[in-house]
Motif scaffolding. Structure first.
Motif, PDB file in Angstrom:
ATOM      1  N   PRO A 177       0.697  -1.223  -0.166  1.00  0.00           N
ATOM      2  CA  PRO A 177       0.041   0.022   0.021  1.00  0.00           C
ATOM      3  C   PRO A 177       0.745   1.266   0.056  1.00  0.00           C
ATOM      4  O   PRO A 177       0.393   2.136  -0.658  1.00  0.00           O
ATOM      5  CB  PRO A 177      -0.697  -0.165   1.353  1.00  0.00           C
TER       6      PRO A 177
ATOM      7  N   PRO B 109      -2.115  -5.937   3.639  1.00  0.00           N
ATOM      8  CA  PRO B 109      -2.964  -6.951   2.569  1.00  0.00           C
ATOM      9  C   PRO B 109      -2.048  -6.881   1.355  1.00  0.00           C
ATOM     10  O   PRO B 109      -1.512  -6.220   1.029  1.00  0.00           O
ATOM     11  CB  PRO B 109      -4.238  -5.922   2.574  1.00  0.00           C
ATOM     12  N   ARG B 110      -2.724  -7.822   0.395  1.00  0.00           N
ATOM     13  CA  ARG B 110      -2.062  -7.898  -0.918  1.00  0.00           C
ATOM     14  C   ARG B 110      -2.721  -6.914  -1.627  1.00  0.00           C
ATOM     15  O   ARG B 110      -4.168  -6.479  -1.599  1.00  0.00           O
ATOM     16  CB  ARG B 110      -2.780  -9.160  -1.534  1.00  0.00           C
ATOM     17  N   LEU B 111      -2.072  -6.451  -2.616  1.00  0.00           N
ATOM     18  CA  LEU B 111      -2.351  -5.354  -3.359  1.00  0.00           C
ATOM     19  C   LEU B 111      -1.782  -5.447  -4.671  1.00  0.00           C
ATOM     20  O   LEU B 111      -0.624  -5.770  -4.764  1.00  0.00           O
ATOM     21  CB  LEU B 111      -2.163  -4.103  -2.901  1.00  0.00           C
TER      22      LEU B 111
ATOM     23  N   GLY C 179      -7.497  -5.571  -4.286  1.00  0.00           N
ATOM     24  CA  GLY C 179      -7.152  -5.933  -3.155  1.00  0.00           C
ATOM     25  C   GLY C 179      -8.188  -7.007  -2.477  1.00  0.00           C
ATOM     26  O   GLY C 179      -9.026  -7.526  -3.124  1.00  0.00           O
ATOM     27  N   ASP C 180      -7.762  -7.297  -1.404  1.00  0.00           N
ATOM     28  CA  ASP C 180      -8.266  -8.640  -0.782  1.00  0.00           C
ATOM     29  C   ASP C 180      -9.794  -8.449  -0.398  1.00  0.00           C
ATOM     30  O   ASP C 180     -10.193  -7.363  -0.132  1.00  0.00           O
ATOM     31  CB  ASP C 180      -7.226  -8.923   0.618  1.00  0.00           C
TER      32      ASP C 180
ATOM     33  N   LEU D  50      -9.288 -11.403  -5.294  1.00  0.00           N
ATOM     34  CA  LEU D  50      -9.007 -10.008  -5.417  1.00  0.00           C
ATOM     35  C   LEU D  50      -9.951  -9.385  -6.111  1.00  0.00           C
ATOM     36  O   LEU D  50     -10.259  -9.285  -7.148  1.00  0.00           O
ATOM     37  CB  LEU D  50      -7.467  -9.976  -6.252  1.00  0.00           C
TER      38      LEU D  50
ATOM     39  N   ALA E  30      -9.214  -0.062  -1.213  1.00  0.00           N
ATOM     40  CA  ALA E  30      -8.622  -1.222  -1.896  1.00  0.00           C
ATOM     41  C   ALA E  30      -7.576  -1.739  -0.826  1.00  0.00           C
ATOM     42  O   ALA E  30      -7.075  -2.766  -0.541  1.00  0.00           O
ATOM     43  CB  ALA E  30      -8.041  -1.271  -3.109  1.00  0.00           C
ATOM     44  N   SER E  31      -6.834  -0.899  -0.338  1.00  0.00           N
ATOM     45  CA  SER E  31      -5.571  -1.233   0.519  1.00  0.00           C
ATOM     46  C   SER E  31      -5.784  -1.239   1.983  1.00  0.00           C
ATOM     47  O   SER E  31      -4.930  -1.230   2.899  1.00  0.00           O
ATOM     48  CB  SER E  31      -4.400  -0.246   0.209  1.00  0.00           C
TER      49      SER E  31
END
Length: 161
Positions: free
Chosen positions: A11, A71-73, A109-110, A148, A159-160
């Protein structure tokens, strides 16, 4: 010509890019694109653009899990061919140079609620590479439970989160 790629970032990296930093200032930036090697490895032809894009996004999501804290981004980016150096591996790995925020077409994003499964997946991938975990049924099972989610670039903060 241009290449669409999916770049896993933190992020903080995404915010710096949005705030005007050149992508090269973020350090080496690797992404995943639906190039010939990825298509061949997955039995996808030239007309399978959507499926090849989903495969590249999936590898970018795994790369985010392996390389970055939660988080995954993942940024979807449209790149000029001169900005892309292809590795030729079947994961579609590319090195990106000179990325600008204006080239970001979407942010992934997750899904809310994914934190517990992704924390377990992170534990399982610690110290491993994308190549090592791509065929790990336990990791893939945990990751595949959650999507995602797509966000517009201006929704980066959502999203982040």
């Amino acid at each position: 010509m241009s290449t669409t790629a999916f770049a896993p970032v933190t992020p903080e990296q995404a915010r710096r890019l949005r705030d005007g930093a050149d992508g090269d200032a973020l350090g080496p930036l690797h992404a995943h694109a639906a190039g010939p090697a990825l298509r061949e490895a997955h039995g996808l032809g030239a007309s399978d653009d959507e499926e090849a894009g989903f495969v590249a996004l999936g590898y970018a999501g795994l790369a985010a899990l392996v390389a970055h804290p939660a988080p995954r981004l993942v940024l979807a980016v449209d790149l000029d061919d001169a900005q892309v150096r292809t590795s030729g591996d079947h994961f579609g790995t590319v090195e990106v140079s000179g990325l600008r925020w204006a080239q970001v077409t979407a942010v992934f994003g997750d899904e809310p609620g994914a934190a517990d499964d992704l924390a377990e997946a992170r534990r399982l991938v610690a110290g491993r590479s994308v190549e090592d975990v791509a065929d790990d049924d336990e990791v893939v099972g945990l990751v595949d439970r959650w999507d995602l989610l797509w966000y517009a670039p201006e929704e980066l903060d959502t999203a982040s989160a």
